[in-house]
Design a protein around this motif. Structure first.
Motif, PDB file in Angstrom:
ATOM      1  N   ARG A 220       0.712  -1.055   0.037  1.00  0.00           N
ATOM      2  CA  ARG A 220       0.021  -0.091   0.001  1.00  0.00           C
ATOM      3  C   ARG A 220       0.875   1.312  -0.045  1.00  0.00           C
ATOM      4  O   ARG A 220       1.837   1.243   0.831  1.00  0.00           O
ATOM      5  CB  ARG A 220      -0.979   0.154   1.283  1.00  0.00           C
ATOM      6  CG  ARG A 220      -1.953   0.974   1.114  1.00  0.00           C
ATOM      7  CD  ARG A 220      -2.782   1.088   2.445  1.00  0.00           C
ATOM      8  NE  ARG A 220      -2.106   1.517   3.698  1.00  0.00           N
ATOM      9  CZ  ARG A 220      -2.272   1.684   4.752  1.00  0.00           C
ATOM     10  NH1 ARG A 220      -3.495   1.256   5.176  1.00  0.00           N
ATOM     11  NH2 ARG A 220      -1.744   2.082   5.809  1.00  0.00           N
ATOM     12  N   ASP A 222       1.240   4.963   0.945  1.00  0.00           N
ATOM     13  CA  ASP A 222       0.688   6.136   2.082  1.00  0.00           C
ATOM     14  C   ASP A 222       1.084   7.471   1.452  1.00  0.00           C
ATOM     15  O   ASP A 222       2.248   7.944   1.731  1.00  0.00           O
ATOM     16  CB  ASP A 222       0.794   5.743   3.443  1.00  0.00           C
ATOM     17  CG  ASP A 222       0.213   4.484   3.795  1.00  0.00           C
ATOM     18  OD1 ASP A 222      -0.608   3.801   3.124  1.00  0.00           O
ATOM     19  OD2 ASP A 222       0.536   4.108   5.049  1.00  0.00           O
ATOM     20  N   ARG A 273      -4.537   6.247  -0.303  1.00  0.00           N
ATOM     21  CA  ARG A 273      -3.721   4.912   0.033  1.00  0.00           C
ATOM     22  C   ARG A 273      -4.253   3.936  -0.997  1.00  0.00           C
ATOM     23  O   ARG A 273      -5.235   3.127  -0.880  1.00  0.00           O
ATOM     24  CB  ARG A 273      -4.023   4.549   1.501  1.00  0.00           C
ATOM     25  CG  ARG A 273      -3.988   5.360   2.372  1.00  0.00           C
ATOM     26  CD  ARG A 273      -4.233   4.869   3.980  1.00  0.00           C
ATOM     27  NE  ARG A 273      -3.851   5.619   5.036  1.00  0.00           N
ATOM     28  CZ  ARG A 273      -4.029   5.658   6.135  1.00  0.00           C
ATOM     29  NH1 ARG A 273      -4.957   4.608   6.634  1.00  0.00           N
ATOM     30  NH2 ARG A 273      -3.635   6.360   7.189  1.00  0.00           N
TER      31      ARG A 273
END
Length: 317
Positions: A220, A222, A273
């Motif tokens: 992921r 961020d 995200r």
């Protein structure tokens, strides 16, 4: 033929060792033998007579013990080799690293062979208790002197068994980051992002936290994006979602998260995200950061930066 020659050589060696071990007994028998006393003035003849007497009285028993010792060695050597090969096959079937398979095979074979040799020599009356004690003390001294290297070696074996990472993974270990190039017996070799070769002792690798950034198929990203308090938040969210939806490298599942996370001092902050494949992480990170900036500005939205108002007061007089 090769095994026969080896067995014959072993027979001679054991016979010699036995003779050395039994020489005090032979000398005593030589002195007490009547034949030896009668010929004590004839030089070494008493030794020959003592040997003849020993062969006549104990030769058959010694021959049987010697034959048993040879059989113990031959069968034990074969069993040691068979057991080590069996362990190697089982470890290979379990997909254990080749370096560990080879090490365990050799350790098993020579360990079992040492017990076989001790059993064979003990069968003919040769005691190795004192020699084993000396070797044990020497091994302890060597282990104490090489305790740092031994700890690295043990850590390397554990890494091969449990596989916290493999060659080609990008990891963070012992305070450094890099791509794994080699997992050696004593060290782990990394290449940093700026192509610096880093060699980390295995004990330091296993003694701390290991972060493997490529172990999982997805990661992921961020990001935090701020817009002005005067901007339309719904429009800003739509622009951000459009940028994410236009990039085919961003995964649909799990769906990207775009949400207001903070009312900052000078901006309203969104958390962004998206999920991507681990191999695409940095390319998507850089591309999306750039596209978000340009798209927000193209749509009339503002990314504010911190400003300070400085008021100067002048005092009269």
């Amino acid at each position: 033929m090769k095994n026969f020659k080896f067995s014959a050589t072993l027979c001679l060696v054991i016979s010699g060792l036995y003779y050395i071990a039994a020489s005090p007994a032979l000398a005593q028998e030589a002195q007490s033998s009547p034949a030896a006393q009668a010929t004590s003035q004839t030089g070494p003849q008493h030794v020959i007579d003592a040997i003849k007497e020993f062969v006549a009285t104990k030769g058959a028993a010694f021959a049987l013990d010697l034959l048993a010792a040879i059989l113990i060695f031959i069968i034990g050597r074969w069993l040691s080799k068979w057991i080590s090969l069996l362990i190697g096959k089982l470890m290979t079937k379990a997909k254990v690293e080749l370096i560990l398979v080879t090490f365990v095979q050799h350790l098993t074979y020579f360990g079992l062979l040492a017990f076989v040799i001790i059993a064979a020599l003990d069968r003919v009356g040769i005691k190795l208790t004192a020699a084993i004690a000396v070797l044990g003390a020497a091994a302890l001294a060597v282990a104490f002197a090489l305790q740092g290297s031994l700890s690295n070696f043990a850590a390397g074996i554990l890494m091969v068994i449990f596989k916290p990472f493999k060659v080609g993974d990008f990891v963070s270990v012992a305070g450094v980051q890099g791509t794994v190039q080699e997992i050696q017996v004593l060290n782990t070799v990394l290449n940093s992002l700026d192509n610096v070769r880093i060699i980390v002792p295995n004990a330091q690798v296993t003694g701390g936290t290991i972060s493997n950034f490529t172990a999982n198929a997805t990661r992921r990203i961020d990001l935090t994006i701020g817009v002005s308090y005067d901007d339309d938040l719904k429009k800003a969210k739509q622009v951000i979602e459009a940028v994410l939806g236009a990039d085919p490298r961003i995964l649909k599942k799990p769906a990207p998260v775009v949400a207001v996370s903070e009312l900052g001092d000078s901006s309203v902050n969104f958390v962004v995200r998206p999920w991507v494949k681990s191999a695409d992480y940095w390319d998507v990170y850089f591309d999306v950061t750039e596209k978000l900036k340009t798209s927000l500005e193209t749509n009339g939205l503002t990314i504010p930066f911190t400003q300070y108002d400085v008021n100067i007061r002048q005092q009269a007089g």
